[in-house]
Design an enzyme around this catalytic site. Structure first.
Site, PDB file in Angstrom:
ATOM      1  N   LYS A   1       0.793  -1.237   0.000  1.00 43.37           N
ATOM      2  CA  LYS A   1       0.000   0.000   0.000  1.00 43.37           C
ATOM      3  C   LYS A   1       0.828   1.292   0.000  1.00 43.37           C
ATOM      4  O   LYS A   1       0.398   2.330   0.499  1.00 43.37           O
ATOM      5  CB  LYS A   1      -1.001   0.027   1.187  1.00 43.37           C
ATOM      6  CG  LYS A   1      -1.815  -1.220   1.381  1.00 43.37           C
ATOM      7  CD  LYS A   1      -2.264  -1.913   0.123  1.00 43.37           C
ATOM      8  CE  LYS A   1      -3.358  -1.219  -0.650  1.00 43.37           C
ATOM      9  NZ  LYS A   1      -3.657  -2.026  -1.889  1.00 43.37           N
TER      10      LYS A   1
ATOM     11  N   HIS B   1       6.957  -7.266  -2.543  1.00 36.12           N
ATOM     12  CA  HIS B   1       6.810  -6.579  -1.255  1.00 36.12           C
ATOM     13  C   HIS B   1       7.811  -7.143  -0.242  1.00 36.12           C
ATOM     14  O   HIS B   1       7.712  -6.872   0.955  1.00 36.12           O
ATOM     15  CB  HIS B   1       5.400  -6.787  -0.679  1.00 36.12           C
ATOM     16  CG  HIS B   1       4.305  -6.071  -1.413  1.00 36.12           C
ATOM     17  ND1 HIS B   1       4.398  -4.766  -1.825  1.00 36.12           N
ATOM     18  CD2 HIS B   1       3.067  -6.495  -1.781  1.00 36.12           C
ATOM     19  CE1 HIS B   1       3.263  -4.418  -2.420  1.00 36.12           C
ATOM     20  NE2 HIS B   1       2.441  -5.446  -2.412  1.00 36.12           N
TER      21      HIS B   1
ATOM     22  N   SER C   1      -4.733   2.619   4.433  1.00 36.18           N
ATOM     23  CA  SER C   1      -4.911   1.990   3.116  1.00 36.18           C
ATOM     24  C   SER C   1      -4.941   0.462   3.258  1.00 36.18           C
ATOM     25  O   SER C   1      -5.750  -0.225   2.629  1.00 36.18           O
ATOM     26  CB  SER C   1      -3.766   2.430   2.192  1.00 36.18           C
ATOM     27  OG  SER C   1      -3.923   1.890   0.913  1.00 36.18           O
TER      28      SER C   1
HETATM   29  N1  LIG Z   1      -1.821   7.312  -9.457  1.00 39.14           N
HETATM   30  C1  LIG Z   1      -1.922   7.265  -8.138  1.00 39.14           C
HETATM   31  N2  LIG Z   1      -1.749   8.385  -7.400  1.00 39.14           N
HETATM   32  C2  LIG Z   1      -1.844   8.353  -6.066  1.00 39.14           C
HETATM   33  N3  LIG Z   1      -2.114   7.243  -5.349  1.00 39.14           N
HETATM   34  C3  LIG Z   1      -2.300   6.102  -6.035  1.00 39.14           C
HETATM   35  C4  LIG Z   1      -2.200   6.044  -7.443  1.00 39.14           C
HETATM   36  N4  LIG Z   1      -2.431   4.766  -7.827  1.00 39.14           N
HETATM   37  C5  LIG Z   1      -2.672   4.060  -6.709  1.00 39.14           C
HETATM   38  N5  LIG Z   1      -2.600   4.854  -5.624  1.00 39.14           N
HETATM   39  C6  LIG Z   1      -2.849   4.501  -4.229  1.00 39.14           C
HETATM   40  O1  LIG Z   1      -1.845   3.611  -3.760  1.00 39.14           O
HETATM   41  C7  LIG Z   1      -2.432   2.738  -2.768  1.00 39.14           C
HETATM   42  C8  LIG Z   1      -2.263   1.303  -3.223  1.00 39.14           C
HETATM   43  O2  LIG Z   1      -0.935   0.969  -2.991  1.00 39.14           O
HETATM   44  P1  LIG Z   1      -0.201  -0.222  -3.744  1.00 39.14           P
HETATM   45  O3  LIG Z   1      -0.362  -0.052  -5.196  1.00 39.14           O
HETATM   46  O4  LIG Z   1       1.164  -0.257  -3.172  1.00 39.14           O
HETATM   47  O5  LIG Z   1      -1.040  -1.488  -3.258  1.00 39.14           O
HETATM   48  S1  LIG Z   1      -0.519  -3.002  -3.248  1.00 39.14           S
HETATM   49  O6  LIG Z   1       0.278  -3.159  -2.035  1.00 39.14           O
HETATM   50  O7  LIG Z   1       0.259  -3.266  -4.451  1.00 39.14           O
HETATM   51  O8  LIG Z   1      -1.780  -3.799  -3.179  1.00 39.14           O
HETATM   52  C9  LIG Z   1      -3.886   3.141  -2.641  1.00 39.14           C
HETATM   53  O9  LIG Z   1      -3.903   4.142  -1.620  1.00 39.14           O
HETATM   54  P2  LIG Z   1      -5.222   4.570  -0.794  1.00 39.14           P
HETATM   55  O10 LIG Z   1      -6.088   5.296  -1.753  1.00 39.14           O
HETATM   56  O11 LIG Z   1      -4.700   5.482   0.292  1.00 39.14           O
HETATM   57  O12 LIG Z   1      -5.838   3.325  -0.246  1.00 39.14           O
HETATM   58  C10 LIG Z   1      -4.133   3.716  -4.024  1.00 39.14           C
HETATM   59  O13 LIG Z   1      -5.254   4.545  -4.112  1.00 39.14           O
END
Ligand SMILES: Nc1ncnc2c1ncn2[C@@H]1O[C@H](COP(=O)(O)OS(=O)(=O)O)[C@@H](OP(=O)(O)O)[C@H]1O
Length: 295
Positions: free
Chosen positions: A47, A108, A138
């Protein structure tokens, strides 16, 4: 191991970290994974912006050609090294073996568990870290929608489990600090979600420099637009909506949830925040790794 043994199960253990039992069962193949010199490893604690960084890198690798970026779902374009969910998704290392070079690989894993061949082949790595409070919020919502996780209980219970390192991939502190200790390595780039949010152009430039690549101004503009939260949220190749519902139920909470910094302020009570801050200070004492917690 079938579908019912994957969903809503208690976590198993991989060496010193809690991890999904299906991943633990698949570990021998992951541990002996054969990296290639031109692989790029995208490493994060869950996340922390993995999907965002993955989309940016895939767009860079395809010189901003958006049609190519939409060729497949992000979890196929950037396979998740240690992922295994029998009955739903077979081992991703198999997918990787068939992927032509240069490959983008998601993990991860904490630094000490990365398969040895990545070091032997001197692969480049980009690590992205996100502040702990936004990660925990998240991760909490993700536990609700992604059913490979155990039931998270209340936010208060989940917060405690996170602080105790009793969630998948273990202690956030150990993860971010473990990778931070390697930050001076020439082939590792350590980035922050909060920096990417504040100034994506500057951070994408850092990535390009690290990769030894250059893009035209209009390509840069296209990449920034394509990888904005709003664009990724509506892009079926990026938003995980094509995942089997058994694994991810977006009606419970969308994968592309909010995409902001500082959302923890909408969730933590004053008491929880004070409790968390005390714990945080103890666990980050002596480290020069600093995070922006506020939006
Ligand atoms: N383009 C962009 N800009 C800003 N934030 C973004 C973007 N894409 C993904 N996210 C946010 O990243 C969070 C998901 O994290 P991961 O991609 O690391 O998730 S995972 O661990 O691979 O399942 C999750 O955060 P939260 O919204 O706080 O839950 C996503 O919304």
């Amino acid at each position: 191991m079938g579908k019912d043994e994957v969903l809503r199960q208690e976590l198993g253990r991989l060496h010193n970290i809690p991890l999904y039992k299906s991943f633990v069962a698949g570990w021998p193949q992951v541990e002996s994974f054969q990296a290639r010199h031109d692989d790029l490893l995208i490493a994060t604690y869950p996340k922390s912006g993995t999907t965002w960084l993955s989309e940016i890198l895939d767009a860079i690798y395809h010189d901003g050609n958006l049609e190519k970026c939409r060729r497949d779902a992000i979890y196929n374009r950037v396979p998740f090294l240690e992922m295994k969910a029998p009955g739903i998704l077979s081992g991703e290392h198999l997918k990787l073996e068939k992927t032509p070079s240069p490959r983008l690989v998601k993990t991860h894993l904490p630094v000490h568990l990365v398969p040895a061949s990545f070091q032997e082949k001197d692969c480049k790595v980009i690590y992205m870290a996100r502040n702990a409070k936004d990660v925990v919020v998240s991760y909490y919502y993700f536990h609700q929608m992604a059913k490979i996780h155990p039931d998270p209980g209340t936010l208060s219970e989940f917060l405690q489990a996170f602080m105790d390192g009793k969630v998948a991939y273990g202690s956030w502190y150990e993860h971010v600090k473990g990778w931070w200790e390697k930050r001076h390595k020439k082939r590792l780039l350590y980035l922050f979600y909060e920096d990417m949010k504040k100034d994506p152009r500057r951070e994408v430039q850092k990535i390009l420099q690290f990769l030894g690549k250059k893009v035209a101004e209009e390509t840069m503009a296209r990449i920034l637009h394509h990888t904005s939260f709003q664009e990724m949220k509506k892009n079926p190749a990026a938003n995980y909506e094509t995942m089997p519902t058994a694994l991810m139920d977006h009606s419970l909470s969308p994968f592309m949830r909010k995409g902001i910094s500082g959302d923890w302020e909408n969730h933590f009570t004053v008491a929880q925040n004070e409790h968390f801050d005390r714990h945080y200070q103890q666990h980050m004492a002596g480290s020069d790794l600093c995070f922006q917690m506020e939006a």
